[in-house]
Design an enzyme around this catalytic site. Sequence first.
Site, PDB file in Angstrom:
ATOM      1  NE  ARG A   8      -3.703   2.365   2.244  1.00  0.00           N
ATOM      2  CZ  ARG A   8      -4.357   2.590   2.990  1.00  0.00           C
ATOM      3  NH1 ARG A   8      -4.198   2.627   4.214  1.00  0.00           N
ATOM      4  NH2 ARG A   8      -5.362   4.320   2.673  1.00  0.00           N
ATOM      5  CG  HIS A   9      -0.404   4.730  -1.157  1.00  0.00           C
ATOM      6  ND1 HIS A   9      -0.882   5.924  -0.091  1.00  0.00           N
ATOM      7  CD2 HIS A   9      -1.792   4.545  -1.352  1.00  0.00           C
ATOM      8  CE1 HIS A   9      -1.974   6.247   0.493  1.00  0.00           C
ATOM      9  NE2 HIS A   9      -2.909   5.046  -0.767  1.00  0.00           N
ATOM     10  CD  GLU A  11       0.497   9.550   7.102  1.00  0.00           C
ATOM     11  OE1 GLU A  11      -0.166   9.216   8.759  1.00  0.00           O
ATOM     12  OE2 GLU A  11       1.316  10.570   7.466  1.00  0.00           O
ATOM     13  CB  THR A  12      -1.815  10.998   1.293  1.00  0.00           C
ATOM     14  OG1 THR A  12      -2.715  10.659   2.198  1.00  0.00           O
ATOM     15  CG2 THR A  12      -1.404  10.688  -0.321  1.00  0.00           C
ATOM     16  NE  ARG A  58      -4.002   7.678  -3.053  1.00  0.00           N
ATOM     17  CZ  ARG A  58      -4.747   7.550  -4.475  1.00  0.00           C
ATOM     18  NH1 ARG A  58      -4.359   9.016  -4.288  1.00  0.00           N
ATOM     19  NH2 ARG A  58      -6.050   6.898  -4.391  1.00  0.00           N
ATOM     20  CD  GLU A  82      -8.632   3.065  -3.414  1.00  0.00           C
ATOM     21  OE1 GLU A  82      -8.555   1.308  -3.766  1.00  0.00           O
ATOM     22  OE2 GLU A  82      -7.870   2.574  -2.471  1.00  0.00           O
TER      23      GLU A  82
END
Length: 195
Positions: A8-9, A11-12, A58, A82
Site C-alpha cells: 500500500r502506498h 501516507e498522504t 501516491r 484504486e
Amino acid sequence: MTKICFIRHGETDWNIAGKLQGRTDIPLNESGIKQAQACGTSLLQNEWDLMITSPLLRAKETGQIIQQKLNIPLYEKESFIEVAFGDAEGLTYYERDARFPNREYPNKETEAMVTERFLKGLETVHQDHTNKNILIISHGAFINAIFYYFSNGAIGTGITRLANGSFSTLEIKDNDTHILDYNTTHHLPAQSPKS
C-alpha cells in the site's frame, strides 16, 4: 510459482484527514516518503524481479522511492488503480456518513467491476511474469478487495484497515492462489495514530 507482494502506498495528507481518496490524485506527505524508504530498505532482504505501480501519484512516488533501493524495472498498470468512490471522494468519514448513511456512493465502481479488474490484472501479470517475484504498489481499498476475495471474506474489505506502506503477499501456482502474509508492518517507522 509467481510471488506477488502488494504494497500500500505511503501516507498522504488526506489519509491523516480521513478523506476518501479513490481516484483523486494526492501526493505523499513527509511520513509517506519515510514509509516508502523503509519499504525499500526492507525489500533488499529478498530478490525482486520487477515492480508495477498504479498510475496515481501516491503509488508512483512510493514505487520510485523503492526503486532507488532495488534498481529493478518499474512499470505502470491501470489495472491496479484504486477503487473509484464516485461522489464520496474527498469526504471525511463523518461527511460520508451524513450524506450517504447507507454507504451507497453515486458513481462508485461496483464490487463486481473491482473483482473483474483485479482478476484480469493478476492473470496478465502471472502469464507475463511466471515464476518471478513481483512488487505491486497499489491502494488500501483495492488491495483489501483482493485479499477479501482470496481469503473467502476472512480478511480485507470491511474487516481490516490496511496500513500505509504495509506488505501483503500472494503466491500463484498453476491455478491456485495462496495468501502468504497480509498487512505486514514490522518494517515501518512508528506511525501516527491516524495514519
